[in-house]
Design a protein around this motif. Structure first.
Motif, PDB file in Angstrom:
ATOM      1  N   ALA A  53       0.787  -1.249   0.048  1.00 22.81           N
ATOM      2  CA  ALA A  53      -0.188   0.307   0.103  1.00 22.81           C
ATOM      3  C   ALA A  53       1.134   1.460  -0.237  1.00 22.81           C
ATOM      4  O   ALA A  53       0.324   2.426  -0.363  1.00 22.81           O
ATOM      5  N   LEU A  54       2.142   1.255   0.273  1.00 18.46           N
ATOM      6  CA  LEU A  54       2.541   2.668   0.526  1.00 18.46           C
ATOM      7  C   LEU A  54       3.653   2.351  -0.845  1.00 18.46           C
ATOM      8  O   LEU A  54       3.968   4.027  -0.871  1.00 18.46           O
ATOM      9  N   GLN A  55       3.714   1.669  -1.442  1.00 16.93           N
ATOM     10  CA  GLN A  55       4.425   1.573  -2.565  1.00 16.93           C
ATOM     11  C   GLN A  55       3.462   2.727  -3.596  1.00 16.93           C
ATOM     12  O   GLN A  55       3.616   3.096  -4.315  1.00 16.93           O
ATOM     13  N   GLN A  56       2.585   1.763  -3.305  1.00 14.73           N
ATOM     14  CA  GLN A  56       1.164   2.509  -5.005  1.00 14.73           C
ATOM     15  C   GLN A  56       1.227   3.776  -4.581  1.00 14.73           C
ATOM     16  O   GLN A  56       1.048   4.782  -5.402  1.00 14.73           O
ATOM     17  N   ALA A  57       1.151   4.387  -3.239  1.00 16.24           N
ATOM     18  CA  ALA A  57       0.343   5.331  -2.870  1.00 16.24           C
ATOM     19  C   ALA A  57       2.088   6.679  -2.962  1.00 16.24           C
ATOM     20  O   ALA A  57       1.481   7.696  -4.307  1.00 16.24           O
ATOM     21  N   GLN A  58       3.363   6.261  -3.399  1.00 18.25           N
ATOM     22  CA  GLN A  58       3.880   6.897  -3.607  1.00 18.25           C
ATOM     23  C   GLN A  58       4.288   7.056  -5.100  1.00 18.25           C
ATOM     24  O   GLN A  58       4.240   8.168  -5.280  1.00 18.25           O
ATOM     25  N   SER A  59       3.608   5.916  -5.852  1.00 12.60           N
ATOM     26  CA  SER A  59       3.799   6.221  -7.328  1.00 12.60           C
ATOM     27  C   SER A  59       2.708   7.138  -7.680  1.00 12.60           C
ATOM     28  O   SER A  59       3.023   7.565  -8.216  1.00 12.60           O
ATOM     29  N   ARG A  60       1.807   7.277  -6.708  1.00 13.08           N
ATOM     30  CA  ARG A  60       0.749   7.929  -7.740  1.00 13.08           C
ATOM     31  C   ARG A  60       0.760   9.599  -7.081  1.00 13.08           C
ATOM     32  O   ARG A  60       0.486   9.639  -8.530  1.00 13.08           O
ATOM     33  N   TYR A  61       2.034   9.199  -6.023  1.00 14.50           N
ATOM     34  CA  TYR A  61       1.723  11.171  -5.610  1.00 14.50           C
ATOM     35  C   TYR A  61       2.878  11.610  -6.797  1.00 14.50           C
ATOM     36  O   TYR A  61       3.154  12.380  -7.279  1.00 14.50           O
TER      37      TYR A  61
END
Lengths: 373, 882
Positions: B330-338
């Motif tokens: 979940a943390l990785q996904q959020a980073q790439s969306r940002y």
């Protein structure tokens, strides 16, 4: 045995109402009476003098009076046996304790201050005293006599001060009661009583001696002592009153209704030889000359006697027609005399009488120089 | 007495004889002005009676300035049917003759007869004075003396009293007054005037009071003495009782008993407190042992709890570890969306910037064009303005010079007009062809010439006409005109114009140019407010700005399609950022929870280990058993102690130790009290005995008896004095009352006469008369009841009226006693008002019925109604026989 029974000396009584001259003389007369009793005791060669209370008139008489009383007893060597009465009751502090403190009580005087028998074997008698230790008592202080023991060979004499029950109803000084039959109940040979100022016999063995010097206007045999003789214990006493009084106290009531009444009255006054103490109550009426005569007579009597009191408030002054004519009281002065005469019977009658007397005197005074000339 | 004739001669103004022979028996009125002789007549009458004929004191009767005269008076009157004739001559050949019905007397004998009759005396020496005048003094009222009556009454007193009858005189003679004095004197020995005791009576009364109070004091002292004796007796009996019974000893014994009992209880209390202390210690031990036993029990319980806790911690940790992987992804996904969102946002922002620059370039270009226009226009306007300004400078004209020119021109024209009118007019009608020369100038045909100067007409052939205009004015005018022309010419020259019109035209042109220049300036200002140069500078700077914008546009990437607007891009970036942040926080929280769970699991495992080792200690079990044993023992001991304490407390309570203490105090105090009382009583007895000794020695009762007896004597004496004083007072009152009554009775006739007159003046009034017959109080009825006033306090007028009334009453009285009455009034009642005078005249008239009245007045008009003629003195003296 033989003794004198006396009482109610009332030493210290004052008579200043008779004025500065007669008052002290009357007081002095009481001490003189004691001296005469002493002389009588010596003369009669009695064994004792019994004084049944009220020797002194009050507790606080002066020291001098106390000393003089005891000095007056000197002439008779005694024994004098005295008990206190209601006037000089043996209280915690009394004239007696003071007399003792003053060393005024001489050896010949024996004081019966306690209800205990006093024995005089040498003279052959015993005295049962009933001294008053309170001013007033309601019990009979002589009750103890009934059971008191005395040697049978001694004459048994009771000495008390008070009123014998059922007999003396009036003129009694105190309510201190004494049973009428005390003498017989206590088997007394004689019961010497004091308090009643006149001489009075209650029964064969019971007597009031009365005061030796009269001190009231009451003609009840005052001014005597009793000489009592008892042959032996149980014998009936022979009692002889002996006059000791110096001044009779006389009380006259005189109505002056007609001119001769005044003559009689003046005569009676003049005939009174012995110096006396007089009390006159005059009523009736006088004319002016009568009034003058009465005044003269009274002035003379006053000079001759030891005391004179008179009450003339009921006496009326009625100047006669002659009097008025004599006074030359014409015109309105005459009217005044007439009015005053009438007013004597009114509310201020005495005043009117006085006014009338003044007027009469003034008129007479005015007239007299004319008469002389 | 009736006066019938009066004759005077050589008396004051009556130097010649004056005779009045017709006196009426009643009122006689004489009038006359002042100094007409009224008073002289009165004086003559008075002198005839009062003055001795030998007297030298009558010189006032002499006629004025005639000392040799001999005043002479003759009087004739009737009295009691007898005719009296009296003649007196004074000073010279003085004599006195009296004839009574033919009987003659002379000299002093005659005078005594007259004095007897009228009731007066002669003066011993010198002129007669008021005190001699007796009745005439009362009835003959001198001028202005009507109100003064007191003295006159006094001097006539004896005569009046004798007129009242013999009885009044008897009052004095029988000694009544003397008696009153004697009684008064006697009374005053006892009482003051106000009835208060005085002298010996007062002394007796004072002494009485002092004796009474002394006696009262003695009574009090005796009573005090007696009460003290009673007190002594009471104290003594108490003393003997106490001495034999000694009640305080019993109390002391009781006190000791209580003390003993209290000490016993105190011991019990000490034991009790010791036991209570032991019980407390024992209970403390019980608590201690119980605690130990409970601690052993607790270790076992705790071990079970730890085991349980360890298991739970392990379980928790396992659960947490299972959640690790999902959180990481979940943390990785959020980073790439940002990251993606941030790229888009950047691009979108550049696009926006480009668009903005292009809009600015457009705006600047537009400004450049407008500025350019302005510059061109402004330059054109500037050129025009210069031109107009040059022209204006050329046609500038001096305004004041112009004004002077205008004025000069006007003057010139006026002068010219005047010249034309005054000029010599030469009309000519020449025959065709004929020519004449005027001042060398030919004239032809018809015409007119104005000659301003001497002119010469040459008529060819004929010679010449010299025409000289008449008058000085023409020459003067010509000179003025010339002067004006010169000035105009000079002004034109100054203005550099050839005529006024030209000058006016120039001035107008100058004005037009002024307005044109103003307009051009305004226009120029609107195109180039700061001047043309500034416009040019501005234009240059805009061109530079345009260049800058163009340069920046070149730097930016070219326009791209389907990019979101910068705002939206920014919002999306923000959302992505928030989501990333949340995810990171979740991850961190998880990490912490995991660490905590691991820590807890570790700790629980260690604790469990430690407890387990404790539990398995072999000494512990032994100690636990010993503790149990000790607890049982301690409990038994506590029970035993408690029972003892309870039992003992009961004993203590029943003994009431506090009450015992009170008892000790009570008995002790009571004993002390009794002892004190006993001692105090002993003291009191000693004091009382001493006091009674002192008091007894004072002989109080003897003194009291003496005081009482003395008081009795004094009361008797006081009574006697009181009676005497009362008697005297009564007698005095009665005597005075009777005397007064008698006096009143005797005065009744006078009173009657007085009232008769008084009623006329004041209805229902009464005038009191005193013992000396003086008028006293006047009681009048005035509206609200009676009003009383002393005679002396009345008004002047009222006193005069009362005085006259009184005199008339006296006259009536005298008349009744057959005494002569002649009333002479010299100017009476001058102080009476109209109304009173009316009444007084009625009174006088009434009196005139009984008495002869001579009334002299200087106001005859007031006396017209007296029913008698008024005789004037003047006419009398005229009528008199010489």
């Amino acid at each position: 045995m033989k003794f004198l029974h006396t009482a109610d000396w009332q030493i210290g009584r004052q008579y200043e109402r008779f004025g500065p001259e007669d008052g002290p003389a009357l007081a002095e007369a009481r001490l003189a009476a004691v001296e005469r009793i002493a002389k009588l005791a010596v003369a009669e060669n009695v064994d004792a003098v019994l004084v049944a209370g009220d020797v002194f008139d009050a507790q606080t008489v002066s020291d001098r009076t106390v000393r003089r009383l005891f000095n007056a007893t000197e002439e008779f060597a005694g024994p004098w046996i005295m008990i206190p009465g209601n006037h000089d009751a043996a209280l915690a502090e009394s004239v007696w304790t003071r007399a003792r403190r003053l060393h005024a009580v001489p050896d010949q005087v024996v004081l019966g201050l306690d209800p205990e028998p006093l024995l005089f074997p040498a003279q052959g008698f015993a005295v049962l005293p009933a001294p008053l230790t309170q001013r007033h008592t309601y019990g009979d202080l002589t009750a103890w006599f009934d059971t008191a023991k005395t040697p049978p060979d001694l004459v048994r004499i009771g000495l008390a001060h008070g009123s014998v029950e059922g007999i003396l109803m009036e003129g009694i000084d105190s309510p201190n009661p004494i049973a009428q039959d005390r003498a017989s109940r206590a088997q007394l040979d004689y019961l010497a009583l004091g308090d009643w100022h006149g001489t009075r016999q209650i029964n064969v063995r019971t007597w009031y001696s009365g005061t030796p010097e009269q001190d009231r206007f009451k003609d009840n045999g005052a001014g005597q002592v009793l000489l009592v003789e008892l042959a032996q214990p149980g014998a009936e006493p022979v009692v002889t009153p002996v006059a000791t009084g110096q001044y009779p106290w006389l009380q006259w009531q005189q109505a002056l209704l007609v001119p001769s009444d005044l003559d009689q009255f003046i005569q009676r006054l003049e005939q009174l030889g012995q110096p006396s103490v007089l009390q006159l109550e005059l009523s009736g009426q006088l004319d002016l000359s009568g009034d003058q005569r009465l005044r003269d007579a009274l002035n003379q009597a006053e000079a001759r006697h030891r005391g004179l009191l008179y009450d003339a408030s009921a006496l009326r002054l009625y100047p006669t027609e002659d009097d008025i004519a004599e006074l030359h009281a014409d015109g309105y002065v005459g009217e005044v005399i007439a009015e005053l005469r009438e007013r004597q019977d009114g509310d201020e009658g005495e005043m009117a009488r006085e006014a009338l007397a003044i007027l009469a005197r003034l008129l007479l005074d005015r007239k007299s120089p004319g008469e002389k000339s | 007495m009736k006066l019938q004739r009066l004759r005077v001669e050589q008396v004051r103004q009556f130097r010649q004889p004056l005779q009045i022979a017709d006196f009426s028996p009643g009122i006689n009125l004489f009038s006359g002005p002042n100094e007409s002789g009224k008073s002289t007549l009165v004086r003559a009458i008075r002198a005839t009676f009062f003055e001795r004929y030998r007297s030298s004191g009558v010189k006032d009767m002499l006629p004025w300035g005639d000392t040799s005269a001999a005043p002479q008076v003759e009087l004739e009157f009737e009295h009691k049917g007898q005719r009296w004739q009296l003649a007196k001559r004074f000073l010279k050949q003085h004599r006195c003759d009296l004839n009574i019905d033919g009987q003659t007397f002379s000299g002093e004998e005659a005078e005594e007869k007259i004095a007897d009759l009228l009731g007066f005396q002669f003066s011993g020496r010198g002129a007669s004075r008021a005190e001699h005048w007796g009745i005439p003094g009362l009835l003959w009222i001198e001028q202005g003396q009507g109100q003064e009556i007191r003295e006159a009454v006094q001097f006539a007193g004896d005569h009046l009293q004798s007129a009242l009858g013999e009885t009044l005189g008897e009052i004095a003679s029988s000694g009544g007054d003397e008696l009153i004095q004697a009684v008064d004197k006697m009374r005053s020995a006892f009482l003051t005037k106000t009835g208060r005791p005085t002298g010996e009576y007062k002394d007796v009364e004072d002494k009485l009071l002092s004796l009474q109070s002394g006696l009262q004091e003695l009574d009090e002292r005796v009573a005090h003495y007696q009460s003290q004796v009673d007190r002594l007796s009471e104290l003594r009996s108490q003393h003997f009782k106490d001495e034999s019974e000694r009640p305080w000893e019993k109390l002391r014994r009781q006190q000791q008993e209580a003390q003993q009992r209290f000490e016993d209880v105190t011991k019990l209390n000490e034991q009790q407190s010791r036991d209570k202390h032991a019980l407390v210690t024992c209970q403390e031990h019980i608590a201690l042992v119980s605690d130990q036993l409970r601690a052993f029990q607790k270790i076992a319980d705790d071990l079970r709890e730890r085991e349980q806790a360890t298991l739970q911690a392990q379980e928790q940790l396992q659960l947490l570890r299972e959640r690790e992987t999902p959180i990481d992804s979940a943390l990785q996904q959020a980073q790439s969306r940002y990251d993606a969102a941030r790229e888009i946002e950047k691009k979108s922002r550049q696009q926006g910037q480009r668009q903005m620059l292009m809009r600015e370039q457009e705006k600047l270009t537009e400004q450049q064009l407008k500025l350019n226009d302005n510059v061109v226009r402004a330059r054109q306007l500037q050129t025009e303005l210069q031109r107009y300004q040059q022209e204006q400078a050329a046609c500038r004209i001096d305004g004041s010079a112009l004004a002077r020119l205008r004025a000069q021109e006007a003057t010139l024209r006026e002068l010219q007009i005047r010249q034309k009118s005054t000029a010599t007019r030469v009309k000519f009608e020449l025959e065709p062809g004929a020519t004449i020369q005027l001042d060398k100038r030919p004239l032809e045909g018809a015409g007119e010439a104005l000659l301003l100067h001497q002119a010469t007409v040459d008529i060819a052939g004929m010679g010449r006409l010299q025409i000289i205009p008449g008058g000085d004015d023409v020459a003067e005018l010509a000179r003025n005109l010339e002067q004006a022309e010169e000035q105009v010419a000079s002004l034109l020259d100054e203005l550099q114009v050839d005529s006024l019109a030209a000058a006016e035209q120039r001035a107008e042109r100058f004005q037009q140019l002024e307005a044109t220049i103003g307009n051009h300036r305004k226009l120029l200002l609107s195109h180039a407010p700061q001047g043309v140069e500034s416009l040019v500078t501005e234009l240059n700077s805009i061109q530079a700005e345009i260049q800058t914008v163009q340069d920046r546009l070149l730097e930016l990437p070219p326009l791209a399609a389907d990019l979101p607007a910068p705002d939206l891009a920014e919002e999306q970036l923000e959302a992505a950022h928030r989501a990333l942040k949340q995810t990171e926080e979740d991850a961190q929280q998880y990490a912490r929870a995991l660490a905590a769970a691991e820590q807890q699991a570790r700790h629980a495992a260690e604790e469990y280990q430690r407890m387990q080792s404790q539990q398995s200690d072999p000494q512990r079990e032994q100690r636990e058993r010993a503790g149990g044993q000790r607890l049982v023992e301690l409990r038994a001991e506590a029970a035993s102690l408690t029972a003892n304490i309870e039992a003992r407390q009961k004993t203590i309570d029943e003994a009431h130790p506090e009450i015992l203490q009170q008892d000790i105090k009570r008995y002790g105090d009571s004993a002390t009290q009794l002892e004190n009382t006993f001692r105090a009583r002993l003291d009191a007895l000693a004091r009382l005995e001493a006091e009674l000794e002192t008091l007894g020695a004072q002989g109080l009762e003897e003194e009291r008896a003496r005081s009482a007896a003395e008081l009795e004597a004094l009361i008797r004496r006081h009574g006697e004095m009181k009676r005497l004083a009362g008697g005297a007072t009564l007698l005095l009152d009665l005597l005075q009352e009777k005397r007064q009554q008698l006096t009143r009775q005797l005065q009744a006739p006078l009173q009657r006469h007085l009232n008769r007159y008084l009623q006329l003046l004041f209805p229902q009034a009464s005038l009191e008369v005193d013992e000396l017959l003086m008028p006293g109080r006047l009681v009048r009825n005035r509206g609200q009841g009676a009003e009383a006033g002393e005679f002396e306090a009345l008004s002047f007028g009222a006193r005069e009226q009362m005085g006259l009334i009184s005199r008339l009453a006296y006259a009536d009285l005298l008349k009744e006693a057959d005494k002569p009455t002649l009333i002479i009034l010299d100017d009476a009642l001058v102080h009476s008002d109209e109304q009173r005078l009316v009444q007084m005249k009625r009174i006088l008239f009434d009196a005139g019925q009984r008495h002869q009245i001579l009334l002299f007045t200087c106001h005859p008009e007031k006396w017209l109604d007296m029913g008698v003629p008024i005789r004037e003195l003047a006419s009398l003296s005229a009528e008199s026989p010489s």
